[in-house]
Scaffold this active site. Sequence first.
Site, short mmCIF file in Angstrom:
data_model
loop_
_atom_site.label_atom_id
_atom_site.label_comp_id
_atom_site.label_asym_id
_atom_site.label_seq_id
_atom_site.Cartn_x
_atom_site.Cartn_y
_atom_site.Cartn_z
N SER A 99 43.36 36.42 28.22
CA SER A 99 42.23 37.61 27.93
C SER A 99 41.32 37.19 26.98
O SER A 99 40.62 36.22 27.19
CB SER A 99 43.02 39.00 27.43
OG SER A 99 42.18 40.10 27.35
N HIS A 203 40.82 44.73 31.93
CA HIS A 203 40.78 44.07 33.01
C HIS A 203 41.08 44.68 34.27
O HIS A 203 41.74 44.46 35.39
CB HIS A 203 41.79 43.05 32.98
CG HIS A 203 41.97 42.16 31.65
ND1 HIS A 203 40.91 41.07 31.51
CD2 HIS A 203 42.71 42.19 30.49
CE1 HIS A 203 40.82 40.61 30.33
NE2 HIS A 203 42.04 41.10 29.79
#
Length: 330
Positions: A99, A203
């Site tokens: 991430s 996400h």
Amino acid sequence: MLVLVAPGQGAQKPGFLTPWLDLPGVTERLTWWSAVSGLDLIHYGTKADEEEIRDTAVAQPLLVAAGLASAHALFGEGFEGATGLAELPNRIGAVAGHSVGEITAAAASGVLTDEAAMVLVRRRGLAMAEAASRTETGMAAILGGEQDDVVSHLDKHGLTPANVNGAGQIVAAGTAEQLAALAEDKPEGVRRVVPLKVAGAFHTDHMAPAVAALEALVAGVPVADPRTAYVSNRDGGVVTTGAGVIERLVAQVSNPVRWDLCMETFQEMGVTGLIEVAPGGTLAGIAKRALPGVTNVALKTPDDLDTARALIEEHAVPVDTPAEEELREA
């Protein structure tokens, strides 16, 4: 061969930067990066409580700053003729980040300057926090179960498998109502569904407004090609150009993190050792279960630096970066 990895949001803990300030140059770097980002990183890394550093707009710059500070400390001394992160490609065969950790990896590999990384991550955190405020959303870790069964079950509830981490862990993301329904109706074979301390459904499509904000910013960001293999968490592919890395950094805000595919790529590359930059522990823990035989070191405090340097001396072998056409198909 070694891979250097950087953790994502949730790895931060109150006071975790305190011991790092005892190292030469760390306070000065953090003071400068605080000015660049407009955020008092030293305060948030040493005195702020758990709730303060849970804020997406704070957590993300704090994590990138910590990762880069520990990487500078690792390569800035302890090796003959070392010249800071310029030494990294001589010792590290690949980099990757989970991430927001991809921004740390991009700076460590030379794609971004430290300053550009801090500007980008601050804007990323603010944009994602703003996107998360539009709808009550969240994330939950699903422990256990077969991956295909879990993903199918999530689809039934309208949830996204936002992180596929391997080693029997998938993170679901969606609205509060969808997550509540999942808690009442767990997939077969799942031991637990654990809510995560994050502010939104990262996400996923809920982050589309943040993607648009970052697209408007990155057009003017100076970039260079990575100095060592850069493994993307979108699909485990190796990205060979700075422009390609930046495109993926922006797109991954609303795309799932496929850390499982990154680890498959590590295996294909012949990785024998893994170092996780500060605040280390999360990715090293996954690697212990998913990459048997790979030695790993997590940089939790400066006391771990000597162990990491010893691992580097034992395992360091640079890797030839594959051509762009050899990237894994998404």
